[in-house]
Structure formats: C-alpha cells, structure tokens
Design a protein around this motif. Structure first.
Motif, PDB file in Angstrom:
ATOM      1  N   LYS A   1      31.974  39.054  37.389  1.00 45.13           N
ATOM      2  CA  LYS A   1      32.751  37.831  37.117  1.00 45.13           C
ATOM      3  C   LYS A   1      32.867  38.125  35.390  1.00 45.13           C
ATOM      4  N   GLY A   2      34.057  38.944  35.124  1.00 47.52           N
ATOM      5  CA  GLY A   2      34.084  39.283  33.692  1.00 47.52           C
ATOM      6  C   GLY A   2      34.818  38.169  33.064  1.00 47.52           C
ATOM      7  N   ILE A   3      34.774  38.195  31.738  1.00 49.00           N
ATOM      8  CA  ILE A   3      35.304  37.249  30.822  1.00 49.00           C
ATOM      9  C   ILE A   3      37.008  37.095  31.147  1.00 49.00           C
ATOM     10  N   CYS A   4      37.142  35.883  30.866  1.00 50.62           N
ATOM     11  CA  CYS A   4      38.680  35.430  30.951  1.00 50.62           C
ATOM     12  C   CYS A   4      39.164  35.812  32.232  1.00 50.62           C
ATOM     13  N   ASN A   5      38.449  35.393  33.402  1.00 53.48           N
ATOM     14  CA  ASN A   5      38.918  35.632  34.709  1.00 53.48           C
ATOM     15  C   ASN A   5      39.372  37.077  35.207  1.00 53.48           C
ATOM     16  N   ASN A   6      38.625  37.904  34.513  1.00 54.25           N
ATOM     17  CA  ASN A   6      38.656  39.469  34.995  1.00 54.25           C
ATOM     18  C   ASN A   6      37.789  39.480  36.051  1.00 54.25           C
ATOM     19  N   TYR A   7      38.152  39.375  37.354  1.00 47.83           N
ATOM     20  CA  TYR A   7      37.172  39.724  38.327  1.00 47.83           C
ATOM     21  C   TYR A   7      37.506  40.937  39.262  1.00 47.83           C
ATOM     22  N   VAL A   8      36.198  41.214  39.771  1.00 44.86           N
ATOM     23  CA  VAL A   8      36.045  42.505  40.618  1.00 44.86           C
ATOM     24  C   VAL A   8      35.489  42.231  41.720  1.00 44.86           C
ATOM     25  N   ILE A   9      36.059  42.602  42.832  1.00 42.64           N
ATOM     26  CA  ILE A   9      35.862  42.188  44.357  1.00 42.64           C
ATOM     27  C   ILE A   9      35.851  43.316  45.045  1.00 42.64           C
ATOM     28  N   GLU A  10      34.817  43.464  45.924  1.00 42.48           N
ATOM     29  CA  GLU A  10      34.422  44.550  46.761  1.00 42.48           C
ATOM     30  C   GLU A  10      34.635  44.289  48.011  1.00 42.48           C
ATOM     31  N   LEU A  11      35.139  44.905  48.960  1.00 43.81           N
ATOM     32  CA  LEU A  11      35.402  44.677  50.373  1.00 43.81           C
ATOM     33  C   LEU A  11      34.276  45.018  50.925  1.00 43.81           C
ATOM     34  N   ILE A  12      33.699  44.072  51.874  1.00 42.94           N
ATOM     35  CA  ILE A  12      32.511  44.316  52.452  1.00 42.94           C
ATOM     36  C   ILE A  12      32.538  44.154  54.030  1.00 42.94           C
ATOM     37  N   GLY A  13      33.803  43.712  54.374  1.00 42.73           N
ATOM     38  CA  GLY A  13      33.976  43.421  55.733  1.00 42.73           C
ATOM     39  C   GLY A  13      35.387  43.505  56.296  1.00 42.73           C
ATOM     40  N   GLY A  14      35.777  44.194  57.274  1.00 40.79           N
ATOM     41  CA  GLY A  14      37.163  44.063  57.452  1.00 40.79           C
ATOM     42  C   GLY A  14      37.806  45.424  57.201  1.00 40.79           C
ATOM     43  N   THR A  15      38.899  45.815  57.915  1.00 37.12           N
ATOM     44  CA  THR A  15      39.494  47.442  57.586  1.00 37.12           C
ATOM     45  C   THR A  15      40.790  46.854  56.798  1.00 37.12           C
ATOM     46  N   ILE A  16      41.164  47.531  55.657  1.00 33.80           N
ATOM     47  CA  ILE A  16      42.138  47.727  54.749  1.00 33.80           C
ATOM     48  C   ILE A  16      42.672  48.853  54.214  1.00 33.80           C
ATOM     49  N   ASP A  17      43.945  48.873  54.117  1.00 31.21           N
ATOM     50  CA  ASP A  17      44.507  50.251  53.682  1.00 31.21           C
ATOM     51  C   ASP A  17      43.736  50.667  52.517  1.00 31.21           C
ATOM     52  N   LEU A  18      43.029  51.674  52.367  1.00 35.51           N
ATOM     53  CA  LEU A  18      42.284  52.176  51.449  1.00 35.51           C
ATOM     54  C   LEU A  18      43.037  52.681  50.135  1.00 35.51           C
ATOM     55  N   SER A  19      44.401  52.823  50.288  1.00 37.98           N
ATOM     56  CA  SER A  19      45.288  53.000  49.193  1.00 37.98           C
ATOM     57  C   SER A  19      45.549  51.909  48.170  1.00 37.98           C
ATOM     58  N   LYS A  20      45.064  50.726  48.839  1.00 37.33           N
ATOM     59  CA  LYS A  20      45.204  49.448  48.073  1.00 37.33           C
ATOM     60  C   LYS A  20      43.925  49.057  47.124  1.00 37.33           C
ATOM     61  N   VAL A  21      42.704  49.959  47.256  1.00 36.90           N
ATOM     62  CA  VAL A  21      41.703  49.463  46.582  1.00 36.90           C
ATOM     63  C   VAL A  21      40.825  50.776  46.098  1.00 36.90           C
ATOM     64  N   GLU A  22      40.068  50.749  45.069  1.00 39.02           N
ATOM     65  CA  GLU A  22      39.511  51.823  44.564  1.00 39.02           C
ATOM     66  C   GLU A  22      38.150  52.195  45.366  1.00 39.02           C
ATOM     67  N   THR A  23      38.358  53.346  46.215  1.00 46.78           N
ATOM     68  CA  THR A  23      37.070  53.452  46.869  1.00 46.78           C
ATOM     69  C   THR A  23      35.762  53.639  46.204  1.00 46.78           C
ATOM     70  N   THR A  24      35.823  53.968  45.047  1.00 46.47           N
ATOM     71  CA  THR A  24      34.825  54.155  43.839  1.00 46.47           C
ATOM     72  C   THR A  24      35.250  53.720  42.842  1.00 46.47           C
ATOM     73  N   TRP A  25      34.593  52.781  42.000  1.00 50.77           N
ATOM     74  CA  TRP A  25      35.104  52.495  40.851  1.00 50.77           C
ATOM     75  C   TRP A  25      33.752  52.411  39.930  1.00 50.77           C
ATOM     76  N   GLU A  26      33.912  52.752  38.611  1.00 44.40           N
ATOM     77  CA  GLU A  26      32.464  52.852  37.827  1.00 44.40           C
ATOM     78  C   GLU A  26      33.031  52.026  36.521  1.00 44.40           C
ATOM     79  N   ASN A  27      32.530  51.105  36.264  1.00 48.74           N
ATOM     80  CA  ASN A  27      32.544  50.105  35.060  1.00 48.74           C
ATOM     81  C   ASN A  27      31.969  51.032  33.968  1.00 48.74           C
ATOM     82  N   PRO A  28      33.179  51.208  33.117  1.00 54.20           N
ATOM     83  CA  PRO A  28      33.017  51.798  31.899  1.00 54.20           C
ATOM     84  C   PRO A  28      32.046  51.430  30.720  1.00 54.20           C
ATOM     85  N   SER A  29      31.748  49.992  31.043  1.00 53.47           N
ATOM     86  CA  SER A  29      30.977  49.356  30.054  1.00 53.47           C
ATOM     87  C   SER A  29      29.528  49.436  30.426  1.00 53.47           C
TER      88      SER A  29
END
Length: 120
Positions: A32-60
């Motif tokens: 829950k980043g500043i100014c509504n910069n939200y990161v959500i992880e899919l943890i249930g259900g099947t979604i087209d993986l091209s729509k999400v970052e399969t692995t994302w690293e927070n540079p901070s």
C-alpha cells in the motif's frame, strides 16, 4: 479401519480447497504505497499471466512479489483494506471511469496494471 482413514483424508482434502465466488479471483494487498500506488498479488484463480508480472521486485526494498500487478483504478479499493489483507475481486474496466482524488507522489509498482472491483 482403512476405509475410514481414506474417508477422513478425502474429507480433509475437500476442506482445504477454497471455492471462489463466481467470476472472481483472490488477491492480497501486498503493498500500500503512497498516493494510492497499490500492488496486488493474485493468490487464487487462474488469470492470463500476460496481464500480471509473474515476478516483480520492488526497487526500493528488494522484496519480490509473485503474479503482481498495479491497481489502475485505486479508488475502487476500500480504504479499510490493510497491507497483507486478502480479498476477492473481478476484472472490471467500467471502474476506470470513477473519478477520485489521488496525488502524484511516486511509489514503485509493477508496469502491468489492472482495473478491478471488489466481489460481494
């Protein structure tokens, strides 16, 4: 005795499988980043993986997230949700028209973003 043991094992396996509401996915508000910069992880259900970052690293922080996406319509998320909370959602591009006030401060999020609405 063996049939009873088998039944108990099968019963336990059935209880561990979560049933998702119709057309919904399960997500976790992972950041829950500043100014509504939200990161959500899919943890249930099947979604087209091209729509999400399969692995994302927070540079901070260097922390890694799986099946993560930024929220493209931050006002659709209830303010009561806290970092780490799990919830059900559906993809909903109609939510992009909702107008709300957000600031422009930067907080890292994945490049891929999705519009969602909360499932009842």
């Amino acid at each position: 005795m063996k049939p009873l043991l088998l039944f108990c094992l099968l019963l336990g396996a059935c209880k561990s499988q979560e049933v998702l509401p119709d057309n919904c996915y399960k997500g976790r508000l992972s950041l829950k980043g500043i100014c509504n910069n939200y990161v959500i992880e899919l943890i249930g259900g099947t979604i087209d993986l091209s729509k999400v970052e399969t692995t994302w690293e927070n540079p901070s922080t260097g922390k890694k997230y799986t099946n993560a996406f930024a929220l493209s319509n931050p006002c659709a998320l209830p303010v009561s949700l806290k970092e780490g909370d799990e919830f059900f959602f559906k993809l909903d591009s109609t939510q992009l028209t909702e107008v709300c006030i957000t600031c422009k401060a930067y907080s890292p999020t994945p490049k891929k973003a999705l519009p969602i609405s909360i499932c009842p």
